[in-house]
Design an enzyme around this catalytic site. Sequence first.
Site, PDB file in Angstrom:
ATOM      1  N   LYS A  46      27.658  49.010  46.754  1.00  0.00           N
ATOM      2  CA  LYS A  46      26.410  49.645  46.335  1.00  0.00           C
ATOM      3  C   LYS A  46      25.589  50.104  47.543  1.00  0.00           C
ATOM      4  O   LYS A  46      25.260  49.306  48.428  1.00  0.00           O
ATOM      5  CB  LYS A  46      25.611  48.658  45.483  1.00  0.00           C
ATOM      6  N   CYS A 104      24.182  51.351  39.068  1.00  0.00           N
ATOM      7  CA  CYS A 104      22.809  51.108  38.620  1.00  0.00           C
ATOM      8  C   CYS A 104      21.751  51.972  39.344  1.00  0.00           C
ATOM      9  O   CYS A 104      21.593  53.144  39.039  1.00  0.00           O
ATOM     10  CB  CYS A 104      22.507  49.617  38.747  1.00  0.00           C
ATOM     11  N   GLU A 163      27.565  45.942  35.624  1.00  0.00           N
ATOM     12  CA  GLU A 163      27.131  45.281  36.861  1.00  0.00           C
ATOM     13  C   GLU A 163      26.895  43.797  36.585  1.00  0.00           C
ATOM     14  O   GLU A 163      26.423  43.427  35.500  1.00  0.00           O
ATOM     15  CB  GLU A 163      25.835  45.941  37.350  1.00  0.00           C
TER      16      GLU A 163
END
Length: 272
Positions: free
Chosen positions: A118, A162, A45
């Site tokens: 995301k 994440c 990321e």
Amino acid sequence: MNRSTVRIAAVQMVSGTEPEANLARARHWVLQAAQQGAQLVALPEYFCLMGQQDEDKLAIAEPAGEGPLQAFLSGLAVEAGVTLVGGTLPLQSSVPGKVHNSCLVFSPAGQQLARYDKLHLFGFDNGRERYDEGRVQQAGEAPVAFDWQGEFGSLRVGLSICYDLRFPELYRQLAPQLILAPSAFTHTTGAAHWELLLRTRAVENLAYVMAPAQGGLHANGRRTWGHSMVVDPWGQVLACLPEGEGLALAELDPARLAQCRSQLPALQHRKL
């Protein structure tokens, strides 16, 4: 390498505030991974920028399908001859002052295979550290998986980023055989939960997990946990790089995946 297996590589970086320098380091490690036989390589990321402030992402955000960052990833996939998971980069959104944190996947021919924005935006405040990704990021709208084709056959690959690791319902929708989770975990949360989350997602989905990460002290003063990792469907850690730049390489074995799912058919026993 056994022909029945496929080598995969997670790239760990300590990205800084200068995109050009970050791209050079990303290229170095992707080519290193390819030279060591990796067919699927994943960047972490924010591989392209760990800015002094969150708003720095706005300055390099690109429209979908064009721009130097996307061209770099496409070209690097061709140069290395690998399927390349481009960590995350900022893509323009429909909301002024916000970007999507997007993971793009490119084939060895440079074609975009998938895009995932995301879904879950990180928030944390322990009185000393405070993060609120929602200030400058617009959340995605849907889970994304793609079919990765190779000599080994076809594998369903689920994309996540994440903080998504804390939401197991996402992976139930993806039904993955391989989970990808480019990350930049804080040192605080990573020390407490990183390995636990990765191994849990692997075990409950009976899937391989590969999580490339940021790992070190960045120019902006932020410290990330690192420990880029590959985990097998039984929860065994196959590779781990604690800190600093480098590669976590491992063999993905479709036969091992089938064995785990056959001997413990938990996915077939689901009631909800």
